[in-house]
Design a protein around this motif. Structure first.
Motif, PDB file in Angstrom:
ATOM      1  N   LEU A  94       0.820  -1.213   0.000  1.00 52.84           N
ATOM      2  CA  LEU A  94       0.000   0.000   0.000  1.00 52.84           C
ATOM      3  C   LEU A  94       0.850   1.258   0.000  1.00 52.84           C
ATOM      4  O   LEU A  94       0.345   2.360  -0.107  1.00 52.84           O
ATOM      5  CB  LEU A  94      -0.923   0.010   1.225  1.00 52.84           C
ATOM      6  CG  LEU A  94      -1.979  -1.099   1.272  1.00 52.84           C
ATOM      7  CD1 LEU A  94      -2.667  -1.113   2.624  1.00 52.84           C
ATOM      8  CD2 LEU A  94      -2.989  -0.933   0.156  1.00 52.84           C
ATOM      9  N   GLU A  95       2.154   1.076   0.144  1.00 50.39           N
ATOM     10  CA  GLU A  95       3.007   2.260   0.237  1.00 50.39           C
ATOM     11  C   GLU A  95       3.898   2.471  -0.980  1.00 50.39           C
ATOM     12  O   GLU A  95       4.416   3.556  -1.196  1.00 50.39           O
ATOM     13  CB  GLU A  95       3.840   2.185   1.514  1.00 50.39           C
ATOM     14  CG  GLU A  95       2.942   2.404   2.737  1.00 50.39           C
ATOM     15  CD  GLU A  95       3.569   1.912   4.020  1.00 50.39           C
ATOM     16  OE1 GLU A  95       4.558   2.531   4.423  1.00 50.39           O
ATOM     17  OE2 GLU A  95       3.079   0.926   4.588  1.00 50.39           O
ATOM     18  N   CYS A  96       4.082   1.425  -1.758  1.00 52.55           N
ATOM     19  CA  CYS A  96       4.892   1.575  -2.972  1.00 52.55           C
ATOM     20  C   CYS A  96       3.961   1.687  -4.180  1.00 52.55           C
ATOM     21  O   CYS A  96       2.832   1.237  -4.145  1.00 52.55           O
ATOM     22  CB  CYS A  96       5.808   0.379  -3.148  1.00 52.55           C
ATOM     23  SG  CYS A  96       7.001   0.226  -1.814  1.00 52.55           S
ATOM     24  N   ASP A  97       4.485   2.289  -5.242  1.00 50.66           N
ATOM     25  CA  ASP A  97       3.682   2.496  -6.429  1.00 50.66           C
ATOM     26  C   ASP A  97       3.257   1.197  -7.095  1.00 50.66           C
ATOM     27  O   ASP A  97       2.134   1.042  -7.512  1.00 50.66           O
ATOM     28  CB  ASP A  97       4.470   3.322  -7.462  1.00 50.66           C
ATOM     29  CG  ASP A  97       4.196   4.796  -7.274  1.00 50.66           C
ATOM     30  OD1 ASP A  97       3.243   5.112  -6.527  1.00 50.66           O
ATOM     31  OD2 ASP A  97       4.923   5.615  -7.855  1.00 50.66           O
ATOM     32  N   SER A 136       8.130  -3.519   7.152  1.00 50.47           N
ATOM     33  CA  SER A 136       7.932  -2.103   7.449  1.00 50.47           C
ATOM     34  C   SER A 136       6.785  -1.500   6.650  1.00 50.47           C
ATOM     35  O   SER A 136       6.247  -0.461   7.019  1.00 50.47           O
ATOM     36  CB  SER A 136       9.219  -1.322   7.195  1.00 50.47           C
ATOM     37  OG  SER A 136       9.607  -1.473   5.851  1.00 50.47           O
ATOM     38  N   HIS A 137       6.398  -2.143   5.554  1.00 51.46           N
ATOM     39  CA  HIS A 137       5.297  -1.605   4.754  1.00 51.46           C
ATOM     40  C   HIS A 137       4.012  -2.395   4.966  1.00 51.46           C
ATOM     41  O   HIS A 137       4.041  -3.568   5.290  1.00 51.46           O
ATOM     42  CB  HIS A 137       5.660  -1.632   3.264  1.00 51.46           C
ATOM     43  CG  HIS A 137       6.557  -0.497   2.860  1.00 51.46           C
ATOM     44  ND1 HIS A 137       6.954  -0.283   1.579  1.00 51.46           N
ATOM     45  CD2 HIS A 137       7.114   0.484   3.595  1.00 51.46           C
ATOM     46  CE1 HIS A 137       7.731   0.786   1.528  1.00 51.46           C
ATOM     47  NE2 HIS A 137       7.857   1.270   2.752  1.00 51.46           N
ATOM     48  N   CYS A 138       2.892  -1.715   4.725  1.00 49.39           N
ATOM     49  CA  CYS A 138       1.593  -2.356   4.840  1.00 49.39           C
ATOM     50  C   CYS A 138       1.193  -3.024   3.541  1.00 49.39           C
ATOM     51  O   CYS A 138       1.349  -2.440   2.479  1.00 49.39           O
ATOM     52  CB  CYS A 138       0.544  -1.301   5.121  1.00 49.39           C
ATOM     53  SG  CYS A 138       0.207  -1.179   6.819  1.00 49.39           S
ATOM     54  N   PHE A 139       0.642  -4.211   3.643  1.00 47.97           N
ATOM     55  CA  PHE A 139       0.180  -4.921   2.448  1.00 47.97           C
ATOM     56  C   PHE A 139      -1.311  -5.193   2.541  1.00 47.97           C
ATOM     57  O   PHE A 139      -1.846  -5.394   3.623  1.00 47.97           O
ATOM     58  CB  PHE A 139       0.921  -6.255   2.305  1.00 47.97           C
ATOM     59  CG  PHE A 139       2.294  -6.115   1.696  1.00 47.97           C
ATOM     60  CD1 PHE A 139       2.519  -6.438   0.381  1.00 47.97           C
ATOM     61  CD2 PHE A 139       3.356  -5.628   2.464  1.00 47.97           C
ATOM     62  CE1 PHE A 139       3.777  -6.293  -0.185  1.00 47.97           C
ATOM     63  CE2 PHE A 139       4.614  -5.484   1.906  1.00 47.97           C
ATOM     64  CZ  PHE A 139       4.829  -5.812   0.577  1.00 47.97           C
ATOM     65  N   SER A 140      -1.963  -5.162   1.379  1.00 49.41           N
ATOM     66  CA  SER A 140      -3.344  -5.629   1.338  1.00 49.41           C
ATOM     67  C   SER A 140      -3.362  -6.929   0.550  1.00 49.41           C
ATOM     68  O   SER A 140      -2.474  -7.191  -0.255  1.00 49.41           O
ATOM     69  CB  SER A 140      -4.248  -4.592   0.678  1.00 49.41           C
ATOM     70  OG  SER A 140      -3.894  -4.427  -0.670  1.00 49.41           O
TER      71      SER A 140
END
Ligand SMILES: [Zn+2]
Ligand SMILES: [Zn+2]
Ligand SMILES: [Zn+2]
Length: 184
Positions: free
Chosen positions: A133-136, A159-163
């Motif tokens: 959800l944080e990377c393009d 460290s990043h959120c995933f859907s």
């Protein structure tokens, strides 16, 4: 050869005629009378890590965002996680938001056309897609998501959120916001 074909026609439907077990490949329809018995057991069958029951089609699956290959069934999720009676040792450090929810109501292979896994490069992504959800433009297949989760050096998914995306919905942009406490 497979890789060349996949690169030449990304997202296209591909068929392997006279397939055998050794050339089964994600994203390809394999047809042949020499496909052996392995084929039947090839489909990913998951059991609940708490009650050991099969999580078959029609039963919601809850997958941990913290622990690789940790899946529980709808009943266990409702009884142990949702009700906050986390008596089970396996559930420690897990609350409701630490699980992906899969509706799990489609009994066929799902291909995410035009999406490739940023780790193993398979395209289309087969099965569930995990979208950052944080990377393009960062997606992982489920096997790679678990591999990364299990790895000590994986900075990205920790460290990043995933859907989680089960079925392609072309009308919807991946913009669901982060619900996860673990995400700073
Ligand atoms: Zn269960
Ligand atoms: Zn992958
Ligand atoms: Zn990211």
């Amino acid at each position: 050869m497979y890789e060349i074909i996949e690169k030449m026609m990304p997202g296209s439907k591909k068929i392997e005629l006279f397939a055998r077990n050794n050339n089964l490949r994600e994203g390809w329809l394999s047809v042949g009378n020499q496909l052996g018995e392995n084929y039947q057991q090839w489909k990913n069958i998951l059991t609940c890590d708490l009650c050991d029951n099969l999580i078959s089609v029609g039963i919601k699956r809850y997958k941990s965002k913290k622990k690789a290959n940790f899946d529980i069934c709808e009943v266990c999720f409702n009884n142990s996680v949702k009700s906050k009676v986390n008596s089970n040792e396996k559930l420690k450090e897990h609350s409701e938001v630490d699980f992906f929810e899969f509706v799990n109501n489609i009994d066929e292979d799902i291909l995410h056309h035009y999406f490739s896994c940023n780790n193993c490069n398979s395209e289309p992504i087969w099965g569930n897609r995990f979208h950052c959800l944080e990377c393009d433009n960062f997606d992982l297949c489920e096997a790679c998501f678990d591999k990364e989760l299990a790895s000590e050096n994986s900075v990205h998914i920790k460290s990043h959120c995933f859907s989680n995306i089960e079925v392609m919905n072309l009308n919807k942009v991946d913009s669901s916001s982060c619900q996860w406490n673990g995400c700073a």
